[in-house]
Design an enzyme around this catalytic site. Structure first.
Site, PDB file in Angstrom:
ATOM      1  N   GLU A   1      78.923  15.308  36.094  1.00  0.00           N
ATOM      2  CA  GLU A   1      80.361  15.152  36.295  1.00  0.00           C
ATOM      3  C   GLU A   1      80.617  14.071  37.340  1.00  0.00           C
ATOM      4  OE1 GLU A   1      81.602  18.926  37.760  1.00  0.00           O
ATOM      5  OE2 GLU A   1      80.877  20.061  36.030  1.00  0.00           O
TER       6      GLU A   1
ATOM      7  N   LYS B   1      82.293  12.872  40.986  1.00  0.00           N
ATOM      8  CA  LYS B   1      82.612  13.428  42.304  1.00  0.00           C
ATOM      9  C   LYS B   1      83.909  12.777  42.780  1.00  0.00           C
ATOM     10  CE  LYS B   1      80.701  14.316  46.922  1.00  0.00           C
ATOM     11  NZ  LYS B   1      81.835  13.782  47.684  1.00  0.00           N
TER      12      LYS B   1
ATOM     13  N   CYS C   1     103.957 -23.736  57.526  1.00  0.00           N
ATOM     14  CA  CYS C   1     102.938 -23.487  56.508  1.00  0.00           C
ATOM     15  C   CYS C   1     101.615 -24.112  56.952  1.00  0.00           C
ATOM     16  CB  CYS C   1     103.379 -24.072  55.172  1.00  0.00           C
ATOM     17  SG  CYS C   1     102.102 -23.997  53.886  1.00  0.00           S
TER      18      CYS C   1
ATOM     19  N   CYS D   1     106.461 -20.260  52.538  1.00  0.00           N
ATOM     20  CA  CYS D   1     106.507 -21.702  52.740  1.00  0.00           C
ATOM     21  C   CYS D   1     107.718 -22.260  52.003  1.00  0.00           C
ATOM     22  CB  CYS D   1     105.224 -22.335  52.215  1.00  0.00           C
ATOM     23  SG  CYS D   1     105.293 -24.134  52.096  1.00  0.00           S
TER      24      CYS D   1
END
Length: 688
Positions: free
Chosen positions: A129, A131, A424, A442
């Protein structure tokens, strides 16, 4: 005779002092994790400390005490909730931390040895299975009705969280006839990744604390004292086992058969549950799930192997705090500790400025991580991330690696608070943050190289100037090769330059040249929309063109003049003004004109009240004769706004064939529904 306290007598060697320190650390972090839901260290670091203590106790059994973290299952319940004593203890499973195939081989060999099976015995049958990384829950049903839900707590006593668990739609409140009179079902409450990301985004928008991981968010929801708050978090559930069951009520011989029976009773069972025979099948499952791990819609940190036959489980029994017949086989951790070496700012394709932590390389989730997003300035300050800090970083699935928490106790003196630059870092244009927004952007849209590809693709869009054939791959080649750096460069392309590109035939190159030439004849609304000014969509571009008549008038308009345009509010006006205040944006416009891009201009339109001004429409489904674009154009020409989603502010929904959730939402909200005939009738009446 009284026994002296273990730590009152200092025998030789450093082991005793280290054991005391490990006790302190593990108790502290278990409390943070299980009780407060505010872990300070990743799971991998806790596991490392736990393994160290186990190793010392194995070498020195005399150091094992009843209060050792190795002798208990989990944390204590919160005082605010009623306590629930589990009829059958909720024991944890032994963890195999060897992430390679040998982990499965070691477990299989141990099971065979403890069963006394030799080489001639068949392969042991297991159930493999996943977990899950969530919160373990025990659901108690009496006479088929859910009467109680409790957390694991310390394994013996948990917390009563029934009201919160009832909010999870996947958990049945009543079971079908024929189930045992007493039935306790155990499983995991968890948050899907998409739900977790949406939850954190909502938290950021509200300026509230974000969650470290889906497990914490799920645990926090289950432990909310107000069920209404728990209901706001879309929790999910998978079942994987049992607690107390009325003896003899069901004759089942295997764990897998129990899971199938639970599924038939309405409990969600993960689709990735298989029967595995022997170590080779376990190894294959571990490898296959590891490959799928990033694409799963939920977090897992390993897989679980359980002996399938219940009689063999009973024969194997338990050891102290865990069953001998099950083991959790982990994957590489998705959360780890590292340090921030620098904080840099990256510019995205749309101009968004994102602070990025440059990390000391750390192996997380199977990859070496050197960068992690801090999202925005507010988030960086809320988490208080500074250069030199020790941090928890997380990588899970397709989620961008991020810094989720800081360990302030390890902060170096003089560490500076991060501040977003106001220009920028790529092109030097001003970085602006609009009111009510978290992100800086910007303002050099047409000039900034970071936004170049996005700007070109937007300009070439069929709803903008429409350059047929200019798609993503071709733009990538043109920009990456340095052939095109700005929008005007498109109109300087010749057959020779195009034909030299990879996989570009002469005929294809000729088609692009012809499409470019054709696109030079456009309209002012299309050109405005194609410039990619933030918040200026098609409807706003049309309103601007209609109001001002000429591009120069728009470029020179003040915010006050822009606010006189229908569909233009303060945010849009500021965005337009900021765009045209950048000299390089004006230069690009002039160069496009010089390259022959032209449109008809006229005088400003006289002020008029448009018949559908102030009305919001949503289009959904396929109309009999009108395309979506045609219907949108007709509505916008009448002054209406066409939105992409239905809300309380929607006035009409125009629905065609195969209309989906938008139509359902409109009906639920009582919004007027029109078909194509009704739309045309409304447009004709409003024009009359």
């Amino acid at each position: 005779m009284t026994t002296p306290d273990l730590f009152d007598t200092p025998p030789p060697g450093p082991d005793r002092a280290r054991v005391a320190e490990l006790h302190r650390l593990l108790h502290h972090h278990a409390h943070r994790y299980y009780v407060l839901d505010e872990p300070e260290i990743p799971d991998a670091e806790y596991d490392r400390l736990f393994r160290e203590l186990q190793a010392i106790e194995t070498a020195h059994p005399e150091l094992v005490t009843p209060d050792s973290p190795t002798q208990r299952v989990g944390g204590k319940p919160l005082a605010q909730f009623a306590s629930v004593r589990h009829a059958v203890p909720m024991l944890s499973i032994r963890t195999e931390t060897d992430t390679e195939a040998s982990g499965a081989e070691a477990f299989d060999a141990r099971v065979r040895r403890e069963l006394g099976w030799g080489e001639t015995e068949p392969a042991v049958e297991y159930v493999a299975e996943l977990k899950f990384d969530g919160l373990a829950i025990n659901l108690r049903y009496e006479q088929g009705v859910l009467v109680q839900a409790a957390t694991r707590g310390d394994g013996e006593v948990g917390e009563d969280v029934t009201q919160n668990i009832r909010t999870i739609g996947q958990i049945p409140l009543r079971l079908p006839d024929g189930v045992p009179a007493i039935l306790e079902v155990r499983g995991e409450v968890y948050l899907r990744r998409d739900d977790f990301n949406a939850l954190n985004e909502r938290q950021r928008e509200k300026g509230e604390k974000t969650f470290v991981n889906p497990r914490n968010a799920a645990a926090g929801a289950v432990r909310q004292l107000d069920p209404a708050i728990a209901a706001q978090r879309p929790l999910s559930f998978f079942t994987y086992g049992l607690g107390e069951v009325t003896p003899g009520a069901v004759q089942v011989a295997s764990h897998f058969a129990w899971l199938q029976l639970l599924k038939s009773w309405g409990f969600p069972v993960c689709e990735h549950v298989v029967i595995a025979r022997g170590a080779p099948d376990l190894i294959a499952f571990h490898r296959r799930m590891g490959e799928l791990r990033d694409s799963l819609p939920y977090d897992i940190d390993g897989v679980v192997y359980k002996v399938n036959r219940l009689d063999l489980q009973q024969q194997l029994g338990f050891v102290t705090r865990e069953p001998r017949w099950a083991v959790a086989h982990k994957y590489p951790a998705q959360e780890m500790l590292t340090t921030v070496q620098a904080i840099e700012v990256q510019v995205g394709r749309t101009g968004k400025l994102t602070p990025v932590a440059k990390l000391a390389p750390v192996f997380v989730g199977g990859v070496t991580m050197t960068n992690a997003t801090l999202h925005n300035e507010d988030e960086a300050r809320r988490k208080d991330v500074r250069i030199g800090d020790t941090v928890i970083v997380r990588r899970a699935g397709d989620v961008i690696p991020e810094v989720v928490a800081v360990l302030p106790e390890k902060r170096l003196p003089g560490a500076e608070i991060f501040t977003m630059p106001r220009t920028c870092p790529v092109c030097g244009s001003a970085a602006a943050r609009e009111e009510g927004e978290a992100d800086y952007r910007c303002t050099g849209g047409l000039f900034c190289s970071a936004q170049r590809k996005q700007a070109i693709l937007h300009f070439a869009h069929r709803r903008a100037v429409e350059i047929e054939g200019l798609g993503d791959k071709l733009v990538d080649q043109l920009v990456d090769s340095g052939v095109v750096n700005t929008l005007p460069d498109l109109y300087r392309l010749g057959l020779t330059a195009l034909a030299s590109l990879e996989r570009m035939a002469d005929k294809s190159a000729q088609n692009i040249v012809e499409a470019l030439e054709k696109s030079k004849q456009t309209t002012l609304p299309r050109f405005l929309f194609g410039l990619g000014i933030r918040h200026v969509g098609e409807a706003t571009a049309k309103a601007l063109a209609r109001h001002f008549g000429k591009l120069d008038a728009i470029m020179d308009a003040s915010e006050e003049q822009l606010l006189q345009v229908a569909d233009v509010g303060p945010v849009v006006a500021q965005s337009i003004r900021t765009f045209f205040e950048q000299p390089h944006n004006r230069e690009v416009v002039e160069q496009l004109r010089a390259c022959g891009v032209t449109w008809e201009e006229g005088e400003p339109a006289p002020a008029e009240v448009q018949p559908l001004a102030g009305k919001t429409f949503v289009l959904t489904g396929t109309l009999p004769t009108l395309s979506r674009d045609q219907a949108k154009d007709m509505l916008e020409a009448a002054g209406a706004k066409v939105a992409g989603s239905v809300s309380k502010k929607t006035d009409y929904v125009v629905a065609g064939a195969e209309a989906g959730s938008k139509l359902e939402k409109a009906q639920a909200l009582g919004i007027a529904i029109l078909d194509e005939a009704g739309l045309l009738a409304l447009l004709e009446a409003s024009a009359g």
